[in-house]
Design a protein around this motif. Structure first.
Motif, PDB file in Angstrom:
ATOM      1  N   LYS A   1       0.809  -1.216   0.000  1.00 11.47           N
ATOM      2  CA  LYS A   1       0.000   0.000   0.000  1.00 11.47           C
ATOM      3  C   LYS A   1       0.844   1.269   0.000  1.00 11.47           C
ATOM      4  CE  LYS A   1      -2.155  -1.151   3.759  1.00 11.47           C
ATOM      5  NZ  LYS A   1      -3.078  -1.125   4.922  1.00 11.47           N
TER       6      LYS A   1
ATOM      7  N   SER B   1      -4.713   4.713   1.287  1.00 14.66           N
ATOM      8  CA  SER B   1      -6.093   4.756   0.791  1.00 14.66           C
ATOM      9  C   SER B   1      -6.278   5.711  -0.382  1.00 14.66           C
ATOM     10  CB  SER B   1      -7.023   5.192   1.928  1.00 14.66           C
ATOM     11  OG  SER B   1      -6.679   6.504   2.368  1.00 14.66           O
TER      12      SER B   1
ATOM     13  N   ASN C   1      -8.954   5.505  10.739  1.00 14.71           N
ATOM     14  CA  ASN C   1      -8.178   4.406  10.146  1.00 14.71           C
ATOM     15  C   ASN C   1      -7.699   3.478  11.246  1.00 14.71           C
ATOM     16  OD1 ASN C   1      -5.033   4.867  10.696  1.00 14.71           O
ATOM     17  ND2 ASN C   1      -6.030   6.865  10.519  1.00 14.71           N
TER      18      ASN C   1
END
Length: 474
Positions: free
Chosen positions: A377, A439, A459
């Motif tokens: 990510k 994200s 989060n």
């Protein structure tokens, strides 16, 4: 050897596997000499994009699950069962070659686990100090291809390891130990083996040392010519070096320094290796000069940012090789080290030890997957980045794109989830977007009293938060 002696040795091995981290640490060199060959410079630039690699220690030591090689060396920091004669211990250790039969050898599992973690390059131990070759060498029968594994179609282990990692897109590195404690050309049975150095006076036995040089050069030649594309030749055993290069750093290792030069003719090795592998990165660890294309501090991170190529080589667990019930670092600890290393200009080479059967322990695979959950990510803040002069503020570390236009801030989470991140320096350019990499969310932020405050959405990130932005011009 009696069974109780073997068990005791096994337990001692676990103890000094962790002790080795404290005693036999290779510091980074105090001087760096950049290569001049354009092909080497280009490959080094490519390697600096990778940032995260796997070093695999696998050999005879995996059978009892003890420290790699060192238990056959006589130095004060090595603790063996005092009731066992040294020669008997060595005989037992060498005899492990008749028991090492990794019938579940699965390099594809290793490579896939490394890829899942976000690793980009491999360094595989083709031969450690004990001299046991993990490739099908013509120079000795002391190899994985000559023992009980000799009838297996994958007996030439290094070939299949390199192939598996190439198939996953890794750069390929071959670890090779310059000393060879099993060779009669290095440790001659005529004399006792007092320590890690060769045990005879080279000045009085020039033929024997010439044979060792030939033996070493031939084995490296096999690796460079018979195993496909190799990107890195990672040479360990820095005490094997010209006598004139021995300095205070070498003396600090604590091992006696012989009065003769253990010179294996690195210029000849380099010329031969690079003829077969143009642009080859050479890592002659701790031997300052043109054959140490990047530096390798061991089990530590330099205190300050360095502006030349380097990597920290660290273990995932307590030992370099397989140790039963090892205590592995958490994904959080590994990622935090990776972030600090990259911000300081280096790469992380993480040590993994497959079990004697040829598979990675389940706990290792689990840890690598957990690391990969973060790198998958947030990799844009790590891979292909370069250093920035203002690289650290409290728990936040900074990297930048190679074009110098984009910047990344990586905030290490030490406790519970947080709602806001603030840092000083490297402020976002007015009107720019600050994006949360995990994200891809655009975040609100403000500058107050020389600090930027970035507001976070709800989060559950527990390791680190990475942000991208365009910085103000300094």
């Amino acid at each position: 050897m009696k069974l109780k002696h073997i068990i005791f040795t096994f337990l001692c091995g676990i103890a000094y596997a962790s002790n080795a981290q404290q005693t036999d640490i290779m510091p980074q060199s105090t001087h760096y000499e950049a290569p001049t060959d354009p092909l080497v410079k280009q490959k080094l630039e490519n390697w600096q994009d990778k940032k995260f690699g796997m070093i695999v220690h696998w050999g005879l030591y995996a059978v009892p699950g003890i420290i790699e090689s060192w238990s056959v060396c006589s130095e004060d920091w090595i603790d063996r069962d005092s009731t066992i004669r040294y020669d008997d211990y060595k005989r037992w250790y060498w005899g492990l070659s008749e028991k090492f039969n990794p019938t579940k050898f699965n390099p594809t599992q290793w490579a896939q686990a490394g890829k899942a973690a976000g690793m980009k390059y491999l360094v595989f131990t083709t031969k450690h100090h004990d001299g046991f070759a993990m490739f099908d060498t013509r120079e000795t029968d002391f190899s994985i291809a000559k023992g009980p594994f000799s009838n297996n179609p994958k007996k030439d282990v290094a070939k299949y390891v390199f192939e598996a990692f190439r198939n996953e897109g890794f750069m390929i590195g071959a670890y090779f130990s310059k000393p060879d404690w099993h060779s009669q050309y290095y440790w001659w049975d005529k004399y006792a083996t007092a320590n890690r150095n060769n045990n005879y006076d080279i000045r009085k036995n020039p033929w024997r040392w010439a044979m060792f040089k030939k033996y070493t050069q031939n084995q490296i030649g096999e690796l460079m010519n018979n195993y496909g594309s190799i990107d890195i030749l990672w040479l360990d055993g820095g005490w094997v070096r010209p006598l004139e290069t021995v300095n205070q750093e070498v003396l600090s290792w604590g091992a006696p320094i012989p009065a003769w030069s253990q010179d294996i003719d690195m210029p000849t090795i380099a010329a031969m290796a690079r003829k077969a592998q143009p642009g080859l990165i050479m890592v002659d660890r701790t031997v300052h000069g043109q054959y140490e294309n990047y530096q390798t501090p061991e089990q530590k991170i330099p205190e300050k940012q360095l502006n030349y190529p380097w990597e920290s080589c660290m273990t995932l667990g307590g030992g370099w090789g397989f140790v039963p019930n090892d205590n592995y670092k958490s994904a959080k600890e590994v990622v935090h080290k990776l972030v600090e290393i990259v911000a300081k200009g280096g790469s992380l080479l993480l040590g993994i030890g497959p079990a004697a059967d040829g598979t990675l322990p389940d706990d290792v695979v689990k840890k690598l997957n957990e690391i990969g959950e973060w790198t998958s990510k947030n990799g844009a803040a790590v891979y292909g980045t370069r250093i920035t002069s203002n690289y650290h503020d409290a728990q936040t570390w900074f990297t930048q794109g190679k074009d110098g236009k984009s910047m990344y801030a990586i905030h290490l989470i030490k406790g519970d989830a947080i709602k806001q991140v603030a840092w000083q320096g490297n402020l976002p350019k007015k009107g720019t977007q600050v994006t949360l990499l995990g994200s891809n969310q655009k975040l609100t932020w403000k500058i107050s009293n020389g600090k930027v405050y970035v507001n976070l959405p709800k989060n559950d990130e527990k390791i680190a938060l990475a942000f991208s932005f365009v910085p103000e011009k300094s």
